[in-house]
Structure formats: C-alpha cells, structure tokens
Design a protein around this motif. Structure first.
Motif, PDB file in Angstrom:
ATOM      1  N   THR A  82     -26.731  80.735  70.225  1.00 21.93           N
ATOM      2  CA  THR A  82     -25.678  80.024  70.965  1.00 21.93           C
ATOM      3  C   THR A  82     -24.366  79.993  70.168  1.00 21.93           C
ATOM      4  OG1 THR A  82     -26.436  77.884  70.125  1.00 21.93           O
ATOM      5  CG2 THR A  82     -27.221  78.543  72.295  1.00 21.93           C
ATOM      6  N   LYS A  83     -24.448  80.134  68.858  1.00 19.43           N
ATOM      7  CA  LYS A  83     -23.236  80.148  68.027  1.00 19.43           C
ATOM      8  C   LYS A  83     -22.500  81.481  68.124  1.00 19.43           C
ATOM      9  CE  LYS A  83     -25.327  78.225  64.235  1.00 19.43           C
ATOM     10  NZ  LYS A  83     -25.456  78.070  62.797  1.00 19.43           N
ATOM     11  N   THR A  84     -23.232  82.544  68.454  1.00 20.14           N
ATOM     12  CA  THR A  84     -22.650  83.878  68.460  1.00 20.14           C
ATOM     13  C   THR A  84     -22.088  84.178  69.841  1.00 20.14           C
ATOM     14  OG1 THR A  84     -24.334  84.546  66.868  1.00 20.14           O
ATOM     15  CG2 THR A  84     -23.104  86.297  67.946  1.00 20.14           C
ATOM     16  N   THR A  85     -20.761  84.194  69.937  1.00 18.33           N
ATOM     17  CA  THR A  85     -20.100  84.490  71.202  1.00 18.33           C
ATOM     18  C   THR A  85     -19.089  85.614  70.994  1.00 18.33           C
ATOM     19  OG1 THR A  85     -18.413  82.821  70.803  1.00 18.33           O
ATOM     20  CG2 THR A  85     -20.338  82.126  72.073  1.00 18.33           C
ATOM     21  N   ILE A  86     -18.679  86.201  72.109  1.00 17.54           N
ATOM     22  CA  ILE A  86     -17.714  87.304  72.056  1.00 17.54           C
ATOM     23  C   ILE A  86     -16.599  87.014  73.051  1.00 17.54           C
ATOM     24  CG2 ILE A  86     -17.354  89.756  72.500  1.00 17.54           C
ATOM     25  CD1 ILE A  86     -20.184  90.304  71.758  1.00 17.54           C
ATOM     26  N   ASP A  87     -15.390  87.265  72.624  1.00 19.65           N
ATOM     27  CA  ASP A  87     -14.241  87.202  73.519  1.00 19.65           C
ATOM     28  C   ASP A  87     -14.264  88.478  74.362  1.00 19.65           C
ATOM     29  OD1 ASP A  87     -11.799  87.035  74.760  1.00 19.65           O
ATOM     30  OD2 ASP A  87     -10.620  87.382  72.946  1.00 19.65           O
ATOM     31  N   PRO A  88     -14.359  88.372  75.704  1.00 21.87           N
ATOM     32  CA  PRO A  88     -14.473  89.564  76.530  1.00 21.87           C
ATOM     33  C   PRO A  88     -13.298  90.529  76.409  1.00 21.87           C
ATOM     34  CG  PRO A  88     -14.440  87.578  77.898  1.00 21.87           C
ATOM     35  CD  PRO A  88     -14.382  87.149  76.475  1.00 21.87           C
ATOM     36  N   SER A  89     -12.156  90.059  75.949  1.00 19.66           N
ATOM     37  CA  SER A  89     -11.034  90.975  75.776  1.00 19.66           C
ATOM     38  C   SER A  89     -11.134  91.740  74.458  1.00 19.66           C
ATOM     39  CB  SER A  89      -9.714  90.208  75.845  1.00 19.66           C
ATOM     40  OG  SER A  89      -9.647  89.258  74.806  1.00 19.66           O
TER      41      SER A  89
END
Length: 195
Positions: A82-89
């Motif tokens: 849950t800590k690992t996210t990505i900015d779609p841009s």
C-alpha cells in the motif's frame, strides 16, 4: 496578383500544418489519458485485493492462531504494497518494477498463507473463508486482465508517439513512452507441488 497567390499558398500551408499538428497532439493527449485510465483500473483491482486481505487474515486467525509468522507476513506485505504507488503521468520502467515487486511480495505471502491452510480442513470448509478465497481468486484474475489491458493501451500509445513524424511532435510536447508490466522473475518455471 503573383504576390496574392503566394500569400494564399502560405496561408493554406500554415493552416494545413496547424490542423495536422493539432490532430496529432490531440490524439497523443487522448492516448495518454487512455494509459492513465488503464492504470487506474489496475490500481482499482490491486486495491480490491488489499481490501479483502484483512478479512481473510481475520478469518484464518480464528482457526490457525499458531501460524502467527505467516499471518504477520501477509499483513506486512500488504502494508508495504500500500506504500508503493505510482504517479500515472510518470510510468517509468523503474517505478513500475518497484510497484510490481511490492505486489509480487504480497502475492507470495498470500501463496504461503494458502499452503498453510491445507493443514486446516475445518477452515477450508468454513463458508466465510470459502467466499473470501473465491473473491481473492476472482480478484487475481481481474488483476491479470487489467494488467493485460494496460499493456495493450501502453503499447498503442508508445507506438503512436514513436512513429515518424509523430516522434518529432511527441518530443517537442514532452510525451514519453510508458513502461509495461512484465512477468515476475522465476515465472517461467513451473511451481513445484508436493503432497
């Protein structure tokens, strides 16, 4: 008269060039938004899996309290994922690998949990557990489908921005290639099943 003709020809060329650039740019924007939408669908399915895990762990706790290490592994892997996210841009290969690695760890922890559960026939017969397991399996299938769709949309976008002469405009306007999901390391080997 010759001067008027030249002016009209220049105006026509500029107009044609403007509409061509406008069309290519708008298509790039549309495809970029398509990649972002496909990515959000991938995230939605991963979030669904995250939401199911606490219920699954709670159900298992009642039957297999002494399997504390395995249960903690699932909870910790979920927290890390849950800590690992990505900015779609900014879907770079590096950021996608990091995201995929965290999700892979969670998948491995869930697999270990399912193996432990083989020791508990009462748990496997529990209606709540059976429903959660079915939902989790369905979610894993949905994740696979959404990852495939994402790769297809990203491929279409990447191909479009890299084709000549679109590559010139994509460079001018800052459109960059998007990364793909890839098979996890070791996925090419069949899992060893022991009874």
């Amino acid at each position: 008269m010759f001067k008027n003709k030249v002016v009209w020809i220049i105006i026509a060329i500029v107009a044609i060039l403007f509409f061509w650039v406008k069309g290519v740019y708008n298509n790039m924007v549309t495809q970029d938004e398509g990649v972002k939408t496909a990515w959000s669908q991938v995230e939605n399915q991963y979030q669904r899996r995250m939401d199911l895990i606490p219920n699954l762990v709670s159900t298992v706790k009642g039957y297999a309290a002494h399997e504390k290490e395995t249960l903690e592994g699932v909870v910790n892997a979920r927290a890390e994922a849950t800590k690992t996210t990505i900015d779609p841009s900014n879907l770079t290969e590096e950021s996608l690998k990091k995201f995929q690695s965290a999700q892979g760890e969670l998948g491995n922890a869930l697999s270990r949990l399912m193996l432990v559960l083989e020791r508990y026939p009462d748990l496997k017969a529990n209606q709540n557990f059976m429903e959660l397991q079915a939902q989790l399996e369905g979610t894993e299938n949905r994740i696979s489908v959404e990852r495939k769709r994402f790769n297809e949309v990203a491929q279409s976008y990447n191909t479009y921005i890299r084709q000549f002469p679109n590559n010139i405009l994509s460079g001018m306007f800052g459109f960059q290639s998007k990364a793909y999901f890839a098979a996890e390391s070791g996925a090419e080997k069949a899992p060893k099943v022991e009874f």
